[in-house]
Each structure stands twice: as C-alpha cells, then as structure tokens.
Design an enzyme around this catalytic site. Sequence first.
Site, PDB file in Angstrom:
ATOM      1  N   GLN A 125       0.646  -1.375   0.018  1.00 13.68           N
ATOM      2  CA  GLN A 125       0.018  -0.051  -0.078  1.00 13.68           C
ATOM      3  C   GLN A 125       0.764   1.213   0.029  1.00 13.68           C
ATOM      4  OE1 GLN A 125      -2.728  -1.706   3.332  1.00 13.68           O
ATOM      5  NE2 GLN A 125      -4.136  -0.308   2.104  1.00 13.68           N
ATOM      6  N   HIS A 227       1.062  -8.998   4.523  1.00 10.58           N
ATOM      7  CA  HIS A 227       0.025  -8.022   4.829  1.00 10.58           C
ATOM      8  C   HIS A 227      -0.641  -8.471   3.261  1.00 10.58           C
ATOM      9  CE1 HIS A 227      -2.458  -4.548   6.385  1.00 10.58           C
ATOM     10  NE2 HIS A 227      -2.914  -4.810   5.482  1.00 10.58           N
ATOM     11  N   ASN A 272      -1.426 -10.621   8.447  1.00 14.88           N
ATOM     12  CA  ASN A 272      -2.596  -9.441   8.725  1.00 14.88           C
ATOM     13  C   ASN A 272      -3.880 -10.032   8.165  1.00 14.88           C
ATOM     14  OD1 ASN A 272      -3.314  -6.382   9.044  1.00 14.88           O
ATOM     15  ND2 ASN A 272      -3.986  -7.067   6.935  1.00 14.88           N
ATOM     16  N   GLU A 273      -4.859  -9.936   9.058  1.00 12.65           N
ATOM     17  CA  GLU A 273      -6.160 -10.122   8.683  1.00 12.65           C
ATOM     18  C   GLU A 273      -6.624 -11.608   7.707  1.00 12.65           C
ATOM     19  OE1 GLU A 273      -7.912  -6.434   7.032  1.00 12.65           O
ATOM     20  OE2 GLU A 273      -7.876  -5.583   9.091  1.00 12.65           O
ATOM     21  N   GLU A 486      -5.067  -2.070  14.463  1.00 14.27           N
ATOM     22  CA  GLU A 486      -5.481  -1.198  13.491  1.00 14.27           C
ATOM     23  C   GLU A 486      -6.790  -0.516  13.686  1.00 14.27           C
ATOM     24  OE1 GLU A 486      -5.966  -2.409   9.366  1.00 14.27           O
ATOM     25  OE2 GLU A 486      -3.969  -3.215   9.138  1.00 14.27           O
ATOM     26  N   TRP A 536      -4.822   3.406  11.700  1.00 19.13           N
ATOM     27  CA  TRP A 536      -4.612   3.222  10.203  1.00 19.13           C
ATOM     28  C   TRP A 536      -5.272   4.600   9.476  1.00 19.13           C
ATOM     29  CZ3 TRP A 536      -2.036  -0.570   7.308  1.00 19.13           C
ATOM     30  CH2 TRP A 536      -2.286  -0.283   5.907  1.00 19.13           C
ATOM     31  N   TRP A 544      -6.032  -0.772  -1.601  1.00 14.38           N
ATOM     32  CA  TRP A 544      -6.509  -2.154  -2.197  1.00 14.38           C
ATOM     33  C   TRP A 544      -7.336  -1.943  -3.427  1.00 14.38           C
ATOM     34  CZ3 TRP A 544      -2.851  -5.041  -0.708  1.00 14.38           C
ATOM     35  CH2 TRP A 544      -2.302  -4.971   0.673  1.00 14.38           C
TER      36      TRP A 544
END
Length: 585
Positions: A125, A227, A272-273, A486, A536, A544
């Site tokens: 990102q 990520h 991440n996630e 986040e 964040w 994204w």
Amino acid sequence: MMKESLIILGVAGAVQALDKRQGFNQSIPASTTLDGTAIENPTAYATPFVLNVEDMWDLLIGPVATAATTTTVSPTPVPSSSLIPPPPLYYSPFPTGAQHPMEPKNESWSFPKDFWWGVAGASYQIEGAAKADGRGPSIWDVLSHRVAGFIHDNTTADISDNNYYMYKQDIARVAALGVKAYSFTLSWSRIMPFGRGPVNEVAIAHYNDIISTCIEYDVIPMVTLFHWDLPLALQDTYGGWLSENIVGDFVAYAKVAYAAFGDRVDHWFTVNEPIVFCNDYPLPAMYFKNFSIPNAHQPFLCGQSVLLSHSQAYQVGKAMMPNATISYKNNGGYKIPQTNSSDDALAVQRAWDFNEGWFSDPIFLTGDYNAAVKAYVSSFLRPFTASEKQTILGSADSYAHDAYTAQFYFAPDSGVQACIDNTTHPLYPTCANTSYTYSAQDGGWLVGAAADPLSPWLHKATDWLPAFLHYLADTWAKDLPIVVSEFGFAEPFESSKTLLQDILYDPIRSSYFHDYMRAMLMAMSEGVNVVGCLAWSLYDNYEWATGFSAKFGMQYVNFTDPALPRYYKASFFEYARAFEIYQEK
Ligand SMILES: *[C@@H]1O[C@H](CO)[C@@H](O)[C@H](O)[C@H]1NC(C)=O
Ligand SMILES: *[C@@H]1O[C@H](CO)[C@@H](O)[C@H](O)[C@H]1NC(C)=O
Ligand SMILES: *[C@@H]1O[C@H](CO)[C@@H](O)[C@H](O)[C@H]1NC(C)=O
Ligand SMILES: *[C@@H]1O[C@H](CO)[C@@H](O)[C@H](O)[C@H]1NC(C)=O
Ligand SMILES: *[C@@H]1O[C@H](CO)[C@@H](O)[C@H](O)[C@H]1NC(C)=O
Ligand SMILES: *[C@@H]1O[C@H](CO)[C@@H](O)[C@H](O)[C@H]1NC(C)=O
Ligand SMILES: *[C@@H]1O[C@H](CO)[C@@H](O)[C@H](O)[C@H]1NC(C)=O
Ligand SMILES: *[C@@H]1O[C@H](CO)[C@@H](O)[C@H](O)[C@H]1NC(C)=O
C-alpha cells in the site's frame, strides 16, 4: 543503502511455475506423448519453463511506472509551522454545555507510561518502487495491473507513497508528533523474490535501515510479515495459501526476517487479517494458475494453511527471540444482536464463530476449530494432528485486533436452523444476516456516521468499543494483553476535495479518533488490559481494490505532485492530543 550490490536472481532460484514436483499435473506421467488422449486433454502437456524475476515482470505483469525520486531521500526537519494543531473542532451534544465547552479531563482515565500508540502502513500500500532492487511480483501486482475492472480507479501501487525511498522523511514526520510506534510490513517478494529460495540482501539492507531510522527517532519498530502481497511465484506454483506447501516457505521466510531484524524488533505480527485474505479466494479466473479447487473450499484451505504457518512461525520466533511479542492480526467489527431473540443470539454467535473464532478459537482456546466451523469443513479439510493442535494452541502473546467498527447481526428470514440445513441458502454456512442500521422498530438509523461510500463496511461506532474490548478480553484474550492493531476512518468523499486546507480539515475522522480514544480509556478504566494501539494510517495510501479513492490517511499525500508532499490532517493532532492529556508521563 548499497543498491548497486544486487547479485541475486540467477537460474537456480528462478521460479518453476510448471514444475511437476509442486503438485501440478501429478497424475500425468512425464512420458505422456502426443497421442489422441493427450490432445483431448491439453492440461496433460506441461513445460518446465524457467522464468527469472525480470521475465516474471515482463510476461505476467507488464510495464511498471517509476517515481520521480528513486534514491533514498534524507529527512528534512519538520517545520514548527506544520506542528500547530487546528482550533477545537467539536461540541458537546445538545442540550448540555455552553456553545464552546472545554472538555474537562476525566480523572478516572489514563494510559500507562509504557502504553505504546502508533501508526501503521503496509508494504504494497505504501512502498511503491514495485520493481526496484530485485523485488519479485506479488499477486497484487497482477490484480492491479492485469485484472480489468478489479481496481475501482484503475490505479496501481507502482509508486504510491514512494515510501521505499522516502521512509526517513516518513519516520521523521510521525516522530515529530510524538508517535511512539511505527508498524510496517515486510514485502515478502522483496526479501525472497519467488517467495522461497534466494534472499535479496538489498531488501534486507532496506528494512534494516527503516528499523535503524525508527530507533534513531525513538520510535518503536513493529513488523508484520505478511499483509496480503503474496509472492506471485508461490500462487502460481502451488496455489499460495490454498496449499500446505506454503507452510514451510512461510516459516523459512519468517526465519530470515527474525534472524535479520530480531535483534532490534520486539513486536511481530505474522499475518494480517486472515479472514480477509482467505476470503479473497478464489482469485479472479484467468489471471492465476487454476488448481481446480472448489471455490467454496478455498477460503478454508487458506485458513488451514494460515493456522499451520502462523503457529509454526510463532514457535520458531519464540525460540530465536524469547523476549519478543509475536501475534497475528484479527479483524472484524463488534457484532450487535439486532433484537433480543434467541435466534438472533444464535446468528451472532455463528458470526463470531466463522469470523474471529475461525482463527482465534484454535489459537487461544482449543488448538482446533470451533464446532460450527468444524461441522462445515470436516467434509473437505483434513483434521489437525495432535501435535499440530498443540503447536497452534497458545501461539500468540497478545490478542491483536483490527477493531474499526460495529454492525448489527440477526437471523436470516428463514431462521438460522433452516439455513444450516440448506447448503444453497445465500447465507450458508455462517447463517447470519447483517445490517448497518437499527431495526425499523428502533428507527432504522445507521449504527453511526458512514465512512466513504467506497468503504461501505465502515461506520463510526465508537460507542460500542468498550463492549467490544470486553468481549475480546472475556472470550479470547483472557490474561493476555489486547492490542488494537488497526483502527481508523475513511473520511467521506475526501478524494473529491481539491483545496488543500479543506482536505486537511477532516471532521468525521477527527471525531472518530477523539471518541475512539475516550472509549478505549473507558474500557481500560474498567479493567480491560489494552497495551497499545496502531492507527490506520500514517498517510493516504493505496487502499486495495478502491485504489487511491478511499482515504484513510492522517496525513494527506498529493499523488499528482511528483514530489509526493505530505501534510498533517487535523485528525492526526486529535489522535496525538489524547496521549498528551491522558498518558502518564
Ligand atoms: C477503468 O477502466 C475501465 C476499463 O477497464 C473503464 O471502463 C473505467 O471507466 C475506468 N475507470 C476509471 C475511473 O478510469
Ligand atoms: C478452474 O477450473 C475449473 C475446471 O477445472 C473451473 O470449473 C473453474 O471455474 C476454474 N476456476 C477459476 C477461478 O478459473
Ligand atoms: C530477555 O529478558 C530478560 C529479562 O528482561 C533478560 O534478562 C534477557 O537477557 C533477555 N533475553 C534476550 C535474549 O534478550
Ligand atoms: C435487549 O435487552 C437489553 C437488556 O434487557 C435491553 O437493554 C436492550 O434494549 C434490548 N435490546 C433490544 C434490541 O431490544
Ligand atoms: C437479510 O435482511 C434483509 C433486511 O435487512 C432482508 O431484506 C433479506 O431478505 C435478508 N436475507 C436473508 C437471506 O434472510
Ligand atoms: C434452500 O435455499 C434456496 C435458496 O434460498 C431455496 O431456493 C430453497 O427453497 C431452500 N431449500 C429448502 C429445503 O428450504
Ligand atoms: C497537488 O499537486 C498538484 C501538482 O503540483 C497541484 O496542481 C495541486 O494543486 C495540488 N493539490 C493540492 C490539494 O494541494
Ligand atoms: C469519566 O470516566 C468514567 C469511567 O469511564 C465514566 O463512567 C464517566 O462517565 C466519565 N465522565 C465523563 C464526564 O466523561
């Protein structure tokens, strides 16, 4: 940094995208010839192409943009004129308060001295420098470059914030506001261009310098290993997270990172996630190699690989860095039952089970899936072995949650049980319906102010945060500390603003941070052990599939100016102010 010293990427490490040893076409004997059967079945033909990293870019991605600045920028001191906070932005709600009340400090609230508050960004990102210094492509280079219509505004992150060259400036700017922690991600395909095999020493040197710069500015570096920017070679060789082949590769990558950075980095997040990136499977057809795995199974195959990879990387990390804190980042909003009916309660429980509980129940409670997930996956996932369960259980030192928002949950129209019994039900297998609004009987209002329409999942729901943190503590964290890894807000329609001063004045994001910090303090005063939080994001970046159109930054970045100048928004001051007032000195 010695970017000249790039000496990697020979044939030995080159991707073998069609290598039979990786499981592709295993059932087809190598001796298959051009007989009639094979012609009927073109997948019977396989070729051991060898692609080097440059070939991968040329053949699989195409031309890549480069920034105006392609050497490391020295930090310039932040001028004191940039550090003047905005005038007060908020008002007490009617009917209380004078028109411009000064909010009194609540003496029941405080952040302990060692509480760390920080900001976060992630490799794809923010970094840009897509091809620089031997970085291999990731699946996101394909998604942004090749998949028509996948990115809302057709942009790529080839340049983005150009953090790869501007990180010194970026760290200096967050340090100037007193930020204590900076959380960033390593790009796996920078460090290992094919996801496994050769290690790119230039990438190691790059991240070493980010870490040293943090330390120089008295900012705690925190590292996430993954990520979402999966090395493309791993996706096309064996299906990435769909295959357990990834476990060994992830652990090997983690070891490289621990060995290189573990002497200075104490805070690690493995993945991440996973709920999000596993639910991104199946990847769009025709752009990645197809391993013919049923679509509905793919997220759960991914989840299985994640649990194995994370837990092994955790154990290896603890052996190498006994004092480090290692965890992974959960995500999901607080789940509010829309009514008090027992069926809504069941729907809410299933929503926790299939989201947070999918990963957190194995890691924090039992070593294995919860009953609802297990009932669904047992027909197509192999069970974990006893030793795998043992490795999974307890493989986190904190409960890290990306806790942005809250949402209402309720039973499907058919009722929960009719959905569980019906594999073609649209809400199967979770069998929970969701809404951002109160029920019609309760007025039908939104749960809170909506974020940008491109981030429809996000509403300001800070009132629910204390209940949320209590739930996480009671259900999973128990004696472990909680990290809010986040949180943040996409100011509505910010990307359509054109005047600089207008962009920098971000009232809903500011009130989100203001109220979020109050809600966190409230929960902490009630005994919830939150030890740190990461907002964040440090600045606007590539969000994204929404490209640059949904803005989460606490700094504005002018992406049309080749110098990519950064400016603090009002919300950044609001976030910092919470700690000026409430953190013990
Ligand atoms: C993105 O590209 C598609 C064609 O692939 C086009 O239809 C669309 O208008 C473009 N969108 C923007 C915002 O440029
Ligand atoms: C993969 O191939 C199968 C047939 O083998 C097909 O049914 C499926 O739609 C394909 N999936 C993707 C994502 O291309
Ligand atoms: C871990 O922390 C303990 C206590 O602070 C310290 O004595 C020890 O040297 C540390 N170990 C390593 C490997 O840093
Ligand atoms: C559910 O019950 C609680 C406690 O009795 C009450 O405070 C709440 O308003 C009820 N919620 C709904 C949506 O009816
Ligand atoms: C989900 O709830 C909406 C109302 O919010 C309703 O229109 C829809 O039919 C429900 N879906 C299912 C599958 O029950
Ligand atoms: C299962 O769900 C589908 C889709 O909603 C519906 O058409 C069908 O009637 C349901 N079957 C049963 C037995 O309820
Ligand atoms: C962004 O930069 C461009 C090019 O320098 C300039 O024209 C524009 O005014 C800037 N926008 C803002 C909001 O500062
Ligand atoms: C101060 O904090 C306590 C504990 O969280 C809370 O109950 C109280 O409402 C707060 N007071 C104000 C004026 O915000």
